[in-house]
Design a protein around this motif. Structure first.
Motif, PDB file in Angstrom:
ATOM      1  N   ARG A   1       0.844  -1.198   0.000  1.00  0.00           N
ATOM      2  CA  ARG A   1       0.000   0.000   0.000  1.00  0.00           C
ATOM      3  C   ARG A   1       0.880   1.249   0.000  1.00  0.00           C
ATOM      4  O   ARG A   1       0.604   2.209  -0.705  1.00  0.00           O
ATOM      5  CB  ARG A   1      -0.937  -0.028   1.221  1.00  0.00           C
ATOM      6  CG  ARG A   1      -1.715   1.235   1.488  1.00  0.00           C
ATOM      7  CD  ARG A   1      -2.606   1.738   0.377  1.00  0.00           C
ATOM      8  NE  ARG A   1      -3.458   0.758  -0.205  1.00  0.00           N
ATOM      9  CZ  ARG A   1      -4.020   0.895  -1.412  1.00  0.00           C
ATOM     10  NH1 ARG A   1      -3.823   1.977  -2.123  1.00  0.00           N
ATOM     11  NH2 ARG A   1      -4.771  -0.041  -1.898  1.00  0.00           N
ATOM     12  N   ARG A   2       1.959   1.234   0.807  1.00  0.00           N
ATOM     13  CA  ARG A   2       2.867   2.391   0.842  1.00  0.00           C
ATOM     14  C   ARG A   2       3.505   2.617  -0.519  1.00  0.00           C
ATOM     15  O   ARG A   2       3.625   3.753  -0.981  1.00  0.00           O
ATOM     16  CB  ARG A   2       3.957   2.180   1.891  1.00  0.00           C
ATOM     17  CG  ARG A   2       3.573   2.596   3.284  1.00  0.00           C
ATOM     18  CD  ARG A   2       4.792   2.708   4.180  1.00  0.00           C
ATOM     19  NE  ARG A   2       5.652   1.558   4.086  1.00  0.00           N
ATOM     20  CZ  ARG A   2       5.704   0.580   4.968  1.00  0.00           C
ATOM     21  NH1 ARG A   2       4.945   0.617   6.038  1.00  0.00           N
ATOM     22  NH2 ARG A   2       6.511  -0.437   4.809  1.00  0.00           N
ATOM     23  N   ASN A   3       3.912   1.542  -1.176  1.00  0.00           N
ATOM     24  CA  ASN A   3       4.520   1.668  -2.503  1.00  0.00           C
ATOM     25  C   ASN A   3       3.523   2.236  -3.506  1.00  0.00           C
ATOM     26  O   ASN A   3       3.871   3.090  -4.320  1.00  0.00           O
ATOM     27  CB  ASN A   3       5.058   0.327  -2.984  1.00  0.00           C
ATOM     28  CG  ASN A   3       6.285  -0.120  -2.216  1.00  0.00           C
ATOM     29  OD1 ASN A   3       6.958   0.683  -1.587  1.00  0.00           O
ATOM     30  ND2 ASN A   3       6.567  -1.405  -2.254  1.00  0.00           N
ATOM     31  N   LEU A   4       2.292   1.736  -3.461  1.00  0.00           N
ATOM     32  CA  LEU A   4       1.262   2.247  -4.371  1.00  0.00           C
ATOM     33  C   LEU A   4       0.966   3.718  -4.080  1.00  0.00           C
ATOM     34  O   LEU A   4       0.831   4.529  -5.004  1.00  0.00           O
ATOM     35  CB  LEU A   4      -0.016   1.417  -4.245  1.00  0.00           C
ATOM     36  CG  LEU A   4       0.047  -0.006  -4.801  1.00  0.00           C
ATOM     37  CD1 LEU A   4      -1.230  -0.770  -4.450  1.00  0.00           C
ATOM     38  CD2 LEU A   4       0.264  -0.001  -6.290  1.00  0.00           C
ATOM     39  N   ASP A   5       0.871   4.040  -2.790  1.00  0.00           N
ATOM     40  CA  ASP A   5       0.602   5.429  -2.416  1.00  0.00           C
ATOM     41  C   ASP A   5       1.742   6.347  -2.849  1.00  0.00           C
ATOM     42  O   ASP A   5       1.516   7.457  -3.315  1.00  0.00           O
ATOM     43  CB  ASP A   5       0.385   5.551  -0.900  1.00  0.00           C
ATOM     44  CG  ASP A   5      -0.948   4.966  -0.459  1.00  0.00           C
ATOM     45  OD1 ASP A   5      -1.805   4.704  -1.331  1.00  0.00           O
ATOM     46  OD2 ASP A   5      -1.128   4.766   0.757  1.00  0.00           O
TER      47      ASP A   5
END
Length: 151
Positions: free
Chosen positions: A97-101
């Motif tokens: 999720r952090r990478n996508l964000d």
């Protein structure tokens, strides 16, 4: 015999013919004897060595255990013991999720910069249009005062 190959007898004869160095040479990194090499030596398929023939499987296990006791093969790695530095990593559910964000934020920053540049360009065009409009209004007022009718 009735035409069937007795792989167990072949295995016993093969194992007896090898030296300790031969066993070391066919051992894999897990501390086990390479089943594929054994199958090739016996002239059979890997399944015969990997459990299809229970007598060979049992004899192979006993052979490996004897070789471990004699120090020819290393002890089996205990599944519960983990070498320092090789501890399993705990799965981070939030990392994806952090990478996508982060990727989305980068994309939005680029888009925001482009939009700011477009707004500045449009504001310049608006100022020019307003300037032209004022000039045309002044011309119209001048023509009205002179009584010129524009078509």
């Amino acid at each position: 015999m009735n035409g069937k190959t007795n792989y167990y007898e072949l295995f016993v004869a093969w194992a007896a013919s090898l030296s300790n160095q031969d066993f070391i040479d066919i051992a894999n990194s897990n501390g086990e004897l390479n089943r594929t090499a054994i199958a090739k030596a016996l002239g059979c398929g890997r399944r015969v060595v990997n459990g299809q023939n229970a007598r060979i499987t049992e004899a192979l296990g006993a052979l490996e255990e004897r070789l471990r006791k004699e120090g020819v093969l290393p002890p089996l790695a205990d599944e519960d013991s983990v070498k320092p530095g090789n501890e399993p990593k705990e799965y981070d559910h939030t990392e994806r999720r952090r990478n996508l964000d982060s990727a989305r934020a980068s994309k939005l920053e680029v888009e925001n910069t482009e939009l700011k540049a477009r707004v500045n360009e449009l504001e310049r065009e608006l100022e020019k249009a307003q300037s032209d409009l004022r000039r045309f209004k002044e011309q119209r007022e001048a023509f009205d005062e002179l009584g010129v009718i524009l078509r």
